[in-house]
Each structure stands twice: as C-alpha cells, then as structure tokens.
Design a protein around this motif. Sequence first.
Motif, mmCIF file in Angstrom:
data_model
loop_
_atom_site.group_PDB
_atom_site.id
_atom_site.type_symbol
_atom_site.label_atom_id
_atom_site.label_comp_id
_atom_site.label_asym_id
_atom_site.label_seq_id
_atom_site.Cartn_x
_atom_site.Cartn_y
_atom_site.Cartn_z
ATOM 1 N N ARG A 58 0.830 -1.203 0.000
ATOM 2 C CA ARG A 58 0.000 0.000 0.000
ATOM 3 C C ARG A 58 0.862 1.249 0.000
ATOM 4 N N LEU A 59 0.432 2.234 -0.775
ATOM 5 C CA LEU A 59 1.051 3.552 -0.692
ATOM 6 C C LEU A 59 0.700 4.197 0.647
ATOM 7 N N PRO A 60 1.571 5.044 1.173
ATOM 8 C CA PRO A 60 1.254 5.748 2.418
ATOM 9 C C PRO A 60 0.340 6.941 2.156
ATOM 10 N N VAL A 61 -0.750 6.677 1.460
ATOM 11 C CA VAL A 61 -1.640 7.759 1.062
ATOM 12 C C VAL A 61 -3.071 7.228 0.983
ATOM 13 N N THR A 62 -4.010 8.059 1.367
ATOM 14 C CA THR A 62 -5.429 7.737 1.224
ATOM 15 C C THR A 62 -6.006 8.596 0.103
ATOM 16 N N ILE A 63 -6.667 7.937 -0.845
ATOM 17 C CA ILE A 63 -7.221 8.643 -2.001
ATOM 18 C C ILE A 63 -8.746 8.622 -1.917
ATOM 19 N N LYS A 64 -9.358 9.792 -2.018
ATOM 20 C CA LYS A 64 -10.820 9.896 -2.023
ATOM 21 C C LYS A 64 -11.254 10.880 -3.109
ATOM 22 N N LYS A 65 -12.401 10.565 -3.690
ATOM 23 C CA LYS A 65 -12.943 11.459 -4.705
ATOM 24 C C LYS A 65 -14.089 12.242 -4.092
ATOM 25 N N GLY A 68 -16.115 15.433 -7.434
ATOM 26 C CA GLY A 68 -15.498 15.261 -8.747
ATOM 27 C C GLY A 68 -14.005 15.453 -8.778
ATOM 28 N N ASP A 69 -13.397 15.710 -7.602
ATOM 29 C CA ASP A 69 -11.959 15.926 -7.558
ATOM 30 C C ASP A 69 -11.322 14.916 -6.601
ATOM 31 N N TRP A 70 -10.092 14.504 -6.910
ATOM 32 C CA TRP A 70 -9.391 13.524 -6.079
ATOM 33 C C TRP A 70 -8.658 14.232 -4.956
ATOM 34 N N LYS A 71 -8.849 13.731 -3.730
ATOM 35 C CA LYS A 71 -8.191 14.291 -2.558
ATOM 36 C C LYS A 71 -7.168 13.267 -2.038
ATOM 37 N N PHE A 72 -6.028 13.775 -1.597
ATOM 38 C CA PHE A 72 -4.943 12.915 -1.133
ATOM 39 C C PHE A 72 -4.578 13.268 0.303
ATOM 40 N N ASN A 73 -4.467 12.252 1.131
ATOM 41 C CA ASN A 73 -4.058 12.452 2.516
ATOM 42 C C ASN A 73 -2.859 11.546 2.790
ATOM 43 N N ILE A 74 -1.668 12.149 2.966
ATOM 44 C CA ILE A 74 -0.440 11.383 3.159
ATOM 45 C C ILE A 74 -0.293 10.993 4.622
ATOM 46 N N SER A 75 -0.034 9.719 4.866
ATOM 47 C CA SER A 75 0.155 9.221 6.227
ATOM 48 C C SER A 75 1.486 9.716 6.776
ATOM 49 N N SER A 76 1.534 9.909 8.089
ATOM 50 C CA SER A 76 2.772 10.356 8.725
ATOM 51 C C SER A 76 3.347 9.288 9.655
ATOM 52 N N VAL A 80 6.766 5.731 6.856
ATOM 53 C CA VAL A 80 7.036 7.129 6.496
ATOM 54 C C VAL A 80 7.855 7.796 7.581
ATOM 55 N N SER A 81 7.422 7.620 8.814
ATOM 56 C CA SER A 81 8.152 8.194 9.944
ATOM 57 C C SER A 81 9.533 7.581 10.077
ATOM 58 N N ALA A 82 9.625 6.272 9.902
ATOM 59 C CA ALA A 82 10.911 5.592 10.063
ATOM 60 C C ALA A 82 11.934 6.074 9.051
ATOM 61 N N LEU A 83 11.506 6.245 7.806
ATOM 62 C CA LEU A 83 12.455 6.564 6.753
ATOM 63 C C LEU A 83 12.866 8.027 6.732
ATOM 64 N N ARG A 84 12.213 8.845 7.553
ATOM 65 C CA ARG A 84 12.672 10.231 7.676
ATOM 66 C C ARG A 84 14.086 10.283 8.255
ATOM 67 N N GLY A 85 14.453 9.253 9.012
ATOM 68 C CA GLY A 85 15.770 9.246 9.642
ATOM 69 C C GLY A 85 16.895 8.857 8.705
ATOM 70 N N VAL A 86 16.604 8.429 7.481
ATOM 71 C CA VAL A 86 17.639 8.028 6.530
ATOM 72 C C VAL A 86 18.132 9.270 5.791
ATOM 73 N N GLU A 116 3.992 14.023 -4.613
ATOM 74 C CA GLU A 116 4.253 13.519 -3.254
ATOM 75 C C GLU A 116 5.308 12.412 -3.264
ATOM 76 N N ASN A 117 6.046 12.282 -4.397
ATOM 77 C CA ASN A 117 7.057 11.235 -4.554
ATOM 78 C C ASN A 117 6.460 9.834 -4.405
ATOM 79 N N CYS A 118 5.271 9.652 -4.937
ATOM 80 C CA CYS A 118 4.589 8.361 -4.904
ATOM 81 C C CYS A 118 4.293 7.888 -6.321
ATOM 82 N N VAL A 119 4.430 6.582 -6.546
ATOM 83 C CA VAL A 119 4.126 5.978 -7.843
ATOM 84 C C VAL A 119 3.057 4.909 -7.618
#
Length: 840
Positions: A58-65, A68-76, A80-86, A116-119
């Motif tokens: 799973r991407l660290p993101v929640t996608i909702k429409k 008529g527009d797509w909304k993105f909520n990035i998890s923290s 995601v939190s762990a890799l901030r230290g790299v 958001e650097n997500c694929v």
Amino acid sequence: MLKATPVTLTRLRTEEDKKAAFAPEIKELQQRKERRKMDLGVGPSAFKEKRLLVIANRLPVTIKKEDGDWKFNISSGGLVSALRGVKGFKMVWIGWPGGEIAAEDQEPIKRKLAEENCVPVYLDNETVNLYYNGFSNNVLWPLFHYIPPPMDDQVVGNYEKQWAAYQKANSVFTDAIMDAYEEGDLVWVHDYHLMLVPQMLRERKSDIKTGFFLHTPFPSSEIYRMLPYRSEILRGVLSSNLVGFHVYDYTRHFLNSCTRILGLECTSRGVDAMESGGCFVSAGTFPIGIDPQNFTEALEKPSVKEYIEDFKVRFGDRKVILGIDRLDYIKGIPHKLLALDRFLTTHPDWKDNVVLIQLAVPSRTDVPEYQKLKCQVHEMVGRINGKYGSLDRVPIHYLDQSLNFEKLVALYSVADVCFISSLRDGMNLVAYEYVASQKEKHGVLILSEFAGAAQSLGAGAIRVNPWNVEDMSLALEQALMMPVEEREERHDYTYNYVHTYTAQRWAERFVSDLKEASQDTAEATAAIPPPLSLSEVVKTYTNTKRRLIVLGLIGTIAPIAARRRSLRVKRSVVESISTLCSDPNNTVLVMSSFGRDLVEHAVGHLSNVWLAAESGFCYKQGGNNNEWKSLIDNVDLGWMDGVAEVFQYFVERTPGSYVERTNTSLSWHYKDAIPDFGAVQAKDLLVHLWAGPLTNAPAEVVVGAFSVEVRPANVSKAAVLERLTSTEFGSINTFDFALCMGNFLWKDEDVFAFLSKGKLVSHSSPLITRKSSYDLLPSSNGVSEKTLDLNAAAICADRKTFLVTVGSKTSHAQYHVRDNEEVTRLLYELASVGETKTVG
C-alpha cells in the motif's frame, strides 16, 4: 554480520592470543570500513542525490474522490516516519493506492501522486482479491504465523488461481519499479505480499541493488516446507542483496529453509544462491522500533492531560491492566482472559481492585474464523464479568473498536500493567508504545515470549508462555505487587532501549547494510565468468577446421540425477553428439567421474565418441568392440576396503546418505541427508579417512557439494586429456578450435588450464574465492588459494578456445552457461552447422 570463529575465548590467555584467533574477522571488518569510506567519496556520483525506492503493498496515502476531484491524505506514521531518519536519500514510494481506479483517472492520479514522490501500482479488483485476500492473507500470512494451510476442497482448489494472481501482481509491481528506476537507485521491498519482486527485478537488471524486509515471523523449516510454492518463494527472495528480519530466530529459520529445501550453502552471514540463479544474499537481524518522541510530546498536550485525569477519576484506586490487540487468533486474547480468570480465582481479594481494559480492534470481519473468534471472546468477557463483577464494578472493560491517538496515549499513561499474550507476532509495537508513554508511572510490561519484542525488551519485561495459563496468572500477581525499585529498574532498561533503537535508526541501519551487501554481491559476482555467447561459438566453429569438443556428463549433457543409476541423456542430445562425431574434422570426448559401465550406457554406443570414466582413470573410443585403457598401470588400490568400511560406518549413522563405487573410486553422498547434520558428519568422516585408511596411501580426497570422493592419486580429467592428445588425437596444438563444457568439481577444473596452456598445470591448487559454508577442508592441508591464470593473453593464440562451466559460479573457466538446457541448445546449433555443410 561477521562469521563467528569457533574459538573458546576462555582458553585464550593473552590479548595477543585473542587478536590472533579473530585475525580473519578483524581484517574483514577493516576492509568493510575502507569500502564504506570509498562509498562516501567525492566523485561525481557523490553530488547526485541518491534515491531510495520503497516498495510496499500500500502507498502511504489515502485517495478519495470528493465533488469530482481527487483528494490525497499522506500518512505520517509507520514506514514514512521511520524513513525520515535516513539521510542522503530522496524517498520514492511505489505501491497500490488502495482501490481499483478507472482507466481515465489513472494518469491524472499518477501525476498528482508524483508531487508527493509516490508511484501508483494499478490492480483490478479480481487480482487484488486473489493476490491480497487470497494468497497473501489466506496462505502466506497464516503459515508464517505457524498456522498450517487448510486442506478442504475449496481452499486447495483456489491455490492455483491465487498463486497465478500473486505472480501477476508481483509482475505489475516490477513493471512499475523498472519504469521509475534510475541508475544508482536502491530498492527496498517490504513484506510477504511481494516476495517474488526481487527475482523479477534481477532478471530485468542483473546489477540492481535490492533489499527485502519481512515484517512477519519467518517460520521454522518444518512449518515452511508445507507451503505448496515453497521453492519459488525462496528463490524470489534470494535475488535480493540483503534480506532482513526482526529477530535472529526468523533469520535462522530462513537460512535453514534455504539449506533444507533448496540445498544451498548458508553461513551466519547469508546464502550463496548464485548457482541457483540468485546472488550472494546477506541475511541480517534488524529489530524495528517506533518514534518515541511522538508519545512523549503527546503527553504534554492539554487534551491528553485532560484524558489522563478523566481516566484516573473513572478507575479510581483500581490497578489498570491494559491490552491492545487486533481481534486476531494469533493475538492470544482468549488466553489472556483465561489468565485473568485464573488470577481472580486464586486472588478473590483483587476482584474489586483490578480492571482489564481490552481494546480489540476489528480485523477481517467478513472471515468466518474471525467471526467465531469474536463470539468466543464476547462469551468469555460476559462469563468473567458475571462471575466476578458487581453492580458498580466489572473486572473487564472490553471494546470492539480502536481509539484516537490522544486517548490511546492517555490509556498507556495510566495503565499499571500492559499485558501482551500473542501466540505469534513479528514484533508487536504496542509494547514499545506503552514503554514510551510510561515516563512517570513506570508500569510493568508482561510480554509473550512468542512476540518478536520479547527478544528486544525481554530483559525489562516479565516474559510469559501464553499457552501456560498458570504462568500468566503468576505474572499478573508479580506485576501488580512488584516493588517500586524493581519497576523503576525494569522500566529504565526498556525506556532507554525504546528511545535508542528507534524506527529511524532501524531504517538507517538497513539502508547502510544494503549498500554494503550490494558491494559484497558485486565482488562475488565479479569472480563469476561472463555468460557465453552461443552465436560467437557457432560462428567460430564454422570458420575452423580441426576441432576438439570436450563435454562433461553429469549436469552438462545430462541433468543432475538424484542417483547415478537414474542418469538419462536426452535423445536430442545424443543425436547432436552423433552428428558432431560424424564430422571427420571433429574429435568429441565425454568425461565423467562415473563408472565405465554407466558412461558406456549413456553415450558409449556412439562409435566415434571418445569416453573417459572414473575421473579420468580409464578411457576408450566408443563402440562395443573397443577395450578400456588405464591411465596408470598397476595402480595400488589397497586402500579401498578401508575407505569402504569408513563410508559404511557413516552411512549407518547419517540417514539419507549412501555410497557409490566404481572400479577405482568410492564416493559418499549426503545430499538427501539433513544438510547441516550431513556437513558435520562429512567433517568427521574426513578425520577418520586421514587418520585411518588414507595414512600414507596413494589416494586423494575430493570434496564436492554434499559429497566426499576418494580416488587414486595423480588421476584427473586433465591428465587423461593430456594422454589422449599425445597418443590418440595428435598434439593439442593441431586443433584450431577447442570447446570444453562441464559442471566440474574444482579438482577437475585443471582441464581448463590444460586446454588454455597446452600442458598440465598442477591441480593441487583449487580455486577458492568464497569458502564453503561447511569448510570441509582444513587450512592446514596445504591447499593454496592461488588461482590459475586463464586471462585472454594466456590462451593459445593459434587456437580459438571456449572454456565453459555450467552454472553461475566461481570457476577457472572463461565463460558460463546457466544450465544443461543451454548446453543442449548449443550442441544442437553446432550439429546443425555440420548438417548444413553436408547438405551443401
């Protein structure tokens, strides 16, 4: 991840002795440090921002429409939190967005996620159901938690579909990774959903740097071998440079599975999977952590403090036991309730003075087994509350729900005891979160020994066996009555551990080891000859006139057989060899360590082929009327009866081992034995041989993969080839083309040196670039690590020579082919050239 030295330190009296005992490990560590310095150099690549591709289901993101527009909520949280230290890397996340996306929306969402650097990896609902809900969660996840797969018709009937979907999903992920990949990227694949991805990546790009981390337990080999697709899953992971697990037990189980199921050689550092199509894979233990700062900061928030005061008033003077689990049968919630029931039965005075707050977060509510578990837990809670409760108090507060973060931290803070009774858990970070929230109260942690966290926090926790209700009841008593000084001492240990070994440190360490493991793999791979160009061989063959073709038998023109008597050579291979032999310009020799009767049975009926059997001791030209000739006359075989007795002694004591005998040699094989036990027995066998029948005997020992062979001294494939070229074929220098292909032991690879130099080179110096994990040959036996010089300049300039080993492995050869199927294809193409010339 250094290999341990088998030395008893207590017997070493001086510092010099200790340093000498660990000299190889010290040297290796120094070399690793030097490589790390070079990796941090100031070359052009140092100024380019490096990227880490993080691959998860799973991407660290929640996608909702919405509207008529797509909304993105990035998890923290989580990764995601762990890799901030790299440091020094740009993170790119690749994963499934969480639902089926219509074709017309896929490109806009992809562009939006790129910000958001997500694929995104797009999967249809049917594939997700079969791959994620099916194979991943109904097959792999239960088995990895020691729950055998069910054998009812419906489940077994779906295995093939689910496995196909799993392969398809992994392939789609691989496509997305390769589309996003840039040269120099590190790829970090996560968890059991994507265990085929490393192999698929390696097939696309052989030098890609890939790490794999499993967030669940890895079961013992006795459990793992139940998996229908066990070999495929292992081979998928074994194309990683580094494989990581939470605790050492999981690493050990993985290595044992590789040995027992695939027959691969393993050390404490990893697995040599190059011959099976993988690479040298480092295996390590990387206990994950949390970000404790989130909890310590939350405790200072006014809203959290308000919740804490509210809970204190609500529970009053009662001791609070806290349980937070998913409602899952591996979490041991019924076991926990039985322990509380036993405790209240034996300590009735506690029934009004203790309360268990149990949060059971709903999980897989549509699965019948989980529905049954929910009913069981509800019934147990009702029974215990009815048995020990009163009008104003009950011993269990049970919630089928999760709480928001602030309420959760407040509950952690007021709890006197955190009770974790998992039957099997990869890590269980609830223990870490509880400790991080207990800065002031110093609560007690009761922790199941079957949770991975027990190996990290066990020194500060009360470890329990969840299958022993009495044990857990006593643990509750100990926790509730523990003196303040002991609580503080235990808490200090766990609190310091949680704040030191954080999620950021876990991620940073894994990435650092991945870079080092990738370099180790590159060095090991550099010792492997490059792939053979079949077209180049055919082209050279066509343009030459006098040709020598030398072929091995087992693993070359015939597949490797479990027993020698089951050896079979395909008819197409026999026909190709027959065609090559019919050309008067060709001389074809088939060499083997097999007995002469088996070699004759395989290809001896071909009248123009030359045969060498028993590792070169005897030879003849094919055809029933020709007699075998010996390389050595009047050979002394007086040692054979003594060796046979030793071999038989070990056959009786090593189940699965067996002996094979020719006229002049004996071989003890233990491939079908338990590998690690067989290796121990092989070492002991060598001692018995050298101390017994081979003392001053004219024989030599050849150690192979899962075998020990004893044969006459001065016998080798190179020696018989020299005899044949001097007495039967004419001088080696009369050939302008030489092709030698074989899956030879190192002792017999001197045949490559002979063909390159036109003379015998001492075969007492094996090629040793990576030691066998079993280290069967002691360093004191005079074995040199000098390698044979087979560079291009050493090859006879007047002869086009192709020296080829079968399998991707370290070798004296110039080239390698993958397997005997590639040998079959080359022989067919060479034979086709001969047929074309004849027709012309």
